[in-house]
Design a protein around this motif. Structure first.
Motif, PDB file in Angstrom:
ATOM      1  N   THR A  10       0.829  -1.203   0.000  1.00 25.99           N
ATOM      2  CA  THR A  10       0.000   0.000   0.000  1.00 25.99           C
ATOM      3  C   THR A  10       0.865   1.255   0.000  1.00 25.99           C
ATOM      4  O   THR A  10       0.605   2.201  -0.741  1.00 25.99           O
ATOM      5  CB  THR A  10      -0.935   0.015   1.227  1.00 25.99           C
ATOM      6  OG1 THR A  10      -1.763  -1.138   1.173  1.00 25.99           O
ATOM      7  CG2 THR A  10      -1.791   1.257   1.260  1.00 25.99           C
ATOM      8  N   ILE A  11       1.902   1.250   0.826  1.00 23.41           N
ATOM      9  CA  ILE A  11       2.798   2.403   0.885  1.00 23.41           C
ATOM     10  C   ILE A  11       3.473   2.619  -0.463  1.00 23.41           C
ATOM     11  O   ILE A  11       3.568   3.754  -0.948  1.00 23.41           O
ATOM     12  CB  ILE A  11       3.820   2.249   2.024  1.00 23.41           C
ATOM     13  CG1 ILE A  11       3.107   2.477   3.350  1.00 23.41           C
ATOM     14  CG2 ILE A  11       4.987   3.207   1.860  1.00 23.41           C
ATOM     15  CD1 ILE A  11       3.967   2.329   4.572  1.00 23.41           C
ATOM     16  N   ALA A  12       3.917   1.558  -1.108  1.00 20.65           N
ATOM     17  CA  ALA A  12       4.564   1.683  -2.417  1.00 20.65           C
ATOM     18  C   ALA A  12       3.609   2.275  -3.448  1.00 20.65           C
ATOM     19  O   ALA A  12       3.987   3.169  -4.209  1.00 20.65           O
ATOM     20  CB  ALA A  12       5.076   0.322  -2.872  1.00 20.65           C
ATOM     21  N   GLU A  13       2.379   1.804  -3.470  1.00 20.95           N
ATOM     22  CA  GLU A  13       1.410   2.295  -4.438  1.00 20.95           C
ATOM     23  C   GLU A  13       1.059   3.752  -4.186  1.00 20.95           C
ATOM     24  O   GLU A  13       0.983   4.558  -5.117  1.00 20.95           O
ATOM     25  CB  GLU A  13       0.144   1.435  -4.405  1.00 20.95           C
ATOM     26  CG  GLU A  13       0.372   0.037  -4.951  1.00 20.95           C
ATOM     27  CD  GLU A  13      -0.839  -0.856  -4.816  1.00 20.95           C
ATOM     28  OE1 GLU A  13      -1.916  -0.371  -4.427  1.00 20.95           O
ATOM     29  OE2 GLU A  13      -0.704  -2.060  -5.096  1.00 20.95           O
ATOM     30  N   LEU A  14       0.842   4.111  -2.924  1.00 19.14           N
ATOM     31  CA  LEU A  14       0.466   5.488  -2.610  1.00 19.14           C
ATOM     32  C   LEU A  14       1.595   6.476  -2.892  1.00 19.14           C
ATOM     33  O   LEU A  14       1.349   7.576  -3.400  1.00 19.14           O
ATOM     34  CB  LEU A  14       0.018   5.609  -1.148  1.00 19.14           C
ATOM     35  CG  LEU A  14      -1.291   4.893  -0.810  1.00 19.14           C
ATOM     36  CD1 LEU A  14      -1.576   4.982   0.677  1.00 19.14           C
ATOM     37  CD2 LEU A  14      -2.439   5.483  -1.614  1.00 19.14           C
ATOM     38  N   THR A  15       2.823   6.102  -2.585  1.00 14.48           N
ATOM     39  CA  THR A  15       3.936   7.009  -2.861  1.00 14.48           C
ATOM     40  C   THR A  15       4.163   7.127  -4.369  1.00 14.48           C
ATOM     41  O   THR A  15       4.478   8.216  -4.859  1.00 14.48           O
ATOM     42  CB  THR A  15       5.229   6.570  -2.149  1.00 14.48           C
ATOM     43  OG1 THR A  15       5.536   5.229  -2.480  1.00 14.48           O
ATOM     44  CG2 THR A  15       5.091   6.685  -0.648  1.00 14.48           C
ATOM     45  N   ALA A  16       3.986   6.044  -5.119  1.00 14.82           N
ATOM     46  CA  ALA A  16       4.137   6.108  -6.570  1.00 14.82           C
ATOM     47  C   ALA A  16       3.087   7.017  -7.193  1.00 14.82           C
ATOM     48  O   ALA A  16       3.361   7.728  -8.163  1.00 14.82           O
ATOM     49  CB  ALA A  16       4.041   4.712  -7.181  1.00 14.82           C
ATOM     50  N   LEU A  17       1.891   7.017  -6.610  1.00  8.87           N
ATOM     51  CA  LEU A  17       0.803   7.852  -7.115  1.00  8.87           C
ATOM     52  C   LEU A  17       0.823   9.259  -6.530  1.00  8.87           C
ATOM     53  O   LEU A  17       0.085  10.132  -6.984  1.00  8.87           O
ATOM     54  CB  LEU A  17      -0.551   7.195  -6.805  1.00  8.87           C
ATOM     55  CG  LEU A  17      -0.812   5.876  -7.521  1.00  8.87           C
ATOM     56  CD1 LEU A  17      -2.083   5.224  -6.971  1.00  8.87           C
ATOM     57  CD2 LEU A  17      -0.934   6.114  -9.019  1.00  8.87           C
ATOM     58  N   GLY A  18       1.623   9.478  -5.485  1.00  7.21           N
ATOM     59  CA  GLY A  18       1.685  10.786  -4.843  1.00  7.21           C
ATOM     60  C   GLY A  18       0.420  11.142  -4.077  1.00  7.21           C
ATOM     61  O   GLY A  18       0.058  12.307  -3.976  1.00  7.21           O
ATOM     62  N   ARG A  19      -0.234  10.140  -3.530  1.00  6.81           N
ATOM     63  CA  ARG A  19      -1.497  10.362  -2.801  1.00  6.81           C
ATOM     64  C   ARG A  19      -1.239  10.745  -1.357  1.00  6.81           C
ATOM     65  O   ARG A  19      -0.343  10.221  -0.715  1.00  6.81           O
ATOM     66  CB  ARG A  19      -2.356   9.093  -2.817  1.00  6.81           C
ATOM     67  CG  ARG A  19      -2.776   8.607  -4.181  1.00  6.81           C
ATOM     68  CD  ARG A  19      -3.614   9.614  -4.938  1.00  6.81           C
ATOM     69  NE  ARG A  19      -4.793   9.964  -4.192  1.00  6.81           N
ATOM     70  CZ  ARG A  19      -6.030   9.851  -4.620  1.00  6.81           C
ATOM     71  NH1 ARG A  19      -6.240   9.386  -5.820  1.00  6.81           N
ATOM     72  NH2 ARG A  19      -7.031  10.193  -3.872  1.00  6.81           N
ATOM     73  N   ALA A  20      -2.045  11.654  -0.837  1.00  9.98           N
ATOM     74  CA  ALA A  20      -1.972  12.035   0.573  1.00  9.98           C
ATOM     75  C   ALA A  20      -2.546  10.904   1.411  1.00  9.98           C
ATOM     76  O   ALA A  20      -3.520  10.259   1.024  1.00  9.98           O
ATOM     77  CB  ALA A  20      -2.762  13.308   0.810  1.00  9.98           C
ATOM     78  N   ALA A  21      -1.929  10.655   2.575  1.00  7.53           N
ATOM     79  CA  ALA A  21      -2.378   9.546   3.408  1.00  7.53           C
ATOM     80  C   ALA A  21      -2.139   9.842   4.883  1.00  7.53           C
ATOM     81  O   ALA A  21      -1.191  10.529   5.242  1.00  7.53           O
ATOM     82  CB  ALA A  21      -1.655   8.265   3.030  1.00  7.53           C
ATOM     83  N   VAL A  22      -3.034   9.327   5.692  1.00  8.77           N
ATOM     84  CA  VAL A  22      -2.859   9.290   7.143  1.00  8.77           C
ATOM     85  C   VAL A  22      -2.848   7.810   7.485  1.00  8.77           C
ATOM     86  O   VAL A  22      -3.866   7.133   7.350  1.00  8.77           O
ATOM     87  CB  VAL A  22      -3.998  10.001   7.898  1.00  8.77           C
ATOM     88  CG1 VAL A  22      -3.831   9.844   9.392  1.00  8.77           C
ATOM     89  CG2 VAL A  22      -4.047  11.475   7.515  1.00  8.77           C
ATOM     90  N   PHE A  23      -1.696   7.295   7.895  1.00 10.09           N
ATOM     91  CA  PHE A  23      -1.551   5.869   8.159  1.00 10.09           C
ATOM     92  C   PHE A  23      -1.977   5.515   9.578  1.00 10.09           C
ATOM     93  O   PHE A  23      -1.633   6.207  10.525  1.00 10.09           O
ATOM     94  CB  PHE A  23      -0.100   5.431   7.935  1.00 10.09           C
ATOM     95  CG  PHE A  23       0.299   5.476   6.496  1.00 10.09           C
ATOM     96  CD1 PHE A  23      -0.032   4.436   5.647  1.00 10.09           C
ATOM     97  CD2 PHE A  23       0.986   6.554   5.985  1.00 10.09           C
ATOM     98  CE1 PHE A  23       0.304   4.475   4.309  1.00 10.09           C
ATOM     99  CE2 PHE A  23       1.340   6.607   4.649  1.00 10.09           C
ATOM    100  CZ  PHE A  23       0.996   5.573   3.811  1.00 10.09           C
ATOM    101  N   VAL A  24      -2.741   4.440   9.695  1.00 10.30           N
ATOM    102  CA  VAL A  24      -3.161   3.893  10.979  1.00 10.30           C
ATOM    103  C   VAL A  24      -2.729   2.425  10.978  1.00 10.30           C
ATOM    104  O   VAL A  24      -3.498   1.542  10.598  1.00 10.30           O
ATOM    105  CB  VAL A  24      -4.684   4.012  11.186  1.00 10.30           C
ATOM    106  CG1 VAL A  24      -5.072   3.530  12.573  1.00 10.30           C
ATOM    107  CG2 VAL A  24      -5.143   5.445  10.971  1.00 10.30           C
ATOM    108  N   PRO A  25      -1.485   2.152  11.384  1.00 10.07           N
ATOM    109  CA  PRO A  25      -0.966   0.778  11.331  1.00 10.07           C
ATOM    110  C   PRO A  25      -1.785  -0.183  12.187  1.00 10.07           C
ATOM    111  O   PRO A  25      -2.274   0.185  13.254  1.00 10.07           O
ATOM    112  CB  PRO A  25       0.450   0.913  11.878  1.00 10.07           C
ATOM    113  CG  PRO A  25       0.802   2.345  11.683  1.00 10.07           C
ATOM    114  CD  PRO A  25      -0.481   3.097  11.841  1.00 10.07           C
ATOM    115  N   LEU A  26      -1.908  -1.405  11.711  1.00 11.28           N
ATOM    116  CA  LEU A  26      -2.629  -2.451  12.424  1.00 11.28           C
ATOM    117  C   LEU A  26      -1.813  -2.859  13.651  1.00 11.28           C
ATOM    118  O   LEU A  26      -0.708  -3.400  13.521  1.00 11.28           O
ATOM    119  CB  LEU A  26      -2.858  -3.652  11.502  1.00 11.28           C
ATOM    120  CG  LEU A  26      -3.649  -4.812  12.068  1.00 11.28           C
ATOM    121  CD1 LEU A  26      -5.065  -4.368  12.405  1.00 11.28           C
ATOM    122  CD2 LEU A  26      -3.680  -5.941  11.066  1.00 11.28           C
TER     123      LEU A  26
END
Length: 54
Positions: A10-26
Protein backbone atom coordinates in the motif's frame (compact mmCIF):
# COMPACT_ATOMS: atom_id res chain seq x y z
CA UNK A 1 -6.88 11.50 1.12
CA UNK A 2 -6.42 7.83 1.94
CA UNK A 3 -6.65 6.21 5.39
CA UNK A 4 -4.70 2.92 5.03
CA UNK A 5 -2.99 0.64 7.55
CA UNK A 6 0.67 0.67 6.53
CA UNK A 7 1.55 -2.44 4.59
CA UNK A 8 4.53 -2.23 2.24
CA UNK A 9 2.43 -2.75 -0.90
CA UNK A 10 0.00 0.00 0.00
CA UNK A 11 2.80 2.40 0.89
CA UNK A 12 4.56 1.68 -2.42
CA UNK A 13 1.41 2.29 -4.44
CA UNK A 14 0.47 5.49 -2.61
CA UNK A 15 3.94 7.01 -2.86
CA UNK A 16 4.14 6.11 -6.57
CA UNK A 17 0.80 7.85 -7.11
CA UNK A 18 1.69 10.79 -4.84
CA UNK A 19 -1.50 10.36 -2.80
CA UNK A 20 -1.97 12.04 0.57
CA UNK A 21 -2.38 9.55 3.41
CA UNK A 22 -2.86 9.29 7.14
CA UNK A 23 -1.55 5.87 8.16
CA UNK A 24 -3.16 3.89 10.98
CA UNK A 25 -0.97 0.78 11.33
CA UNK A 26 -2.63 -2.45 12.42
CA UNK A 27 -1.60 -2.83 16.06
CA UNK A 28 -2.16 -6.59 16.06
CA UNK A 29 -0.02 -7.37 13.00
CA UNK A 30 2.85 -9.82 13.41
CA UNK A 31 5.86 -7.70 14.33
CA UNK A 32 5.98 -3.96 13.90
CA UNK A 33 6.42 -3.73 10.13
CA UNK A 34 3.30 -1.61 9.53
CA UNK A 35 4.32 0.87 12.22
CA UNK A 36 7.90 0.93 10.92
CA UNK A 37 6.76 1.47 7.31
CA UNK A 38 4.41 4.31 8.20
CA UNK A 39 6.83 5.99 10.61
CA UNK A 40 9.54 5.97 7.92
CA UNK A 41 7.31 8.11 5.72
CA UNK A 42 6.28 10.33 8.63
CA UNK A 43 9.93 10.90 9.59
CA UNK A 44 10.58 12.08 6.04
CA UNK A 45 7.56 14.45 6.04
CA UNK A 46 5.74 12.26 3.52
CA UNK A 47 2.81 11.17 5.72
CA UNK A 48 1.08 11.47 9.05
CA UNK A 49 0.98 8.36 11.24
CA UNK A 50 -1.47 7.60 14.04
CA UNK A 51 -0.23 4.87 16.36
CA UNK A 52 -2.25 3.76 19.38
CA UNK A 53 -2.13 1.01 21.98
CA UNK A 54 -3.32 -2.45 21.01
Amino acid sequence: MVLPRGGAGTIAELTALGRAAVFVPLATSAGTEQVDNAEHLATNSAAVTLVGDA
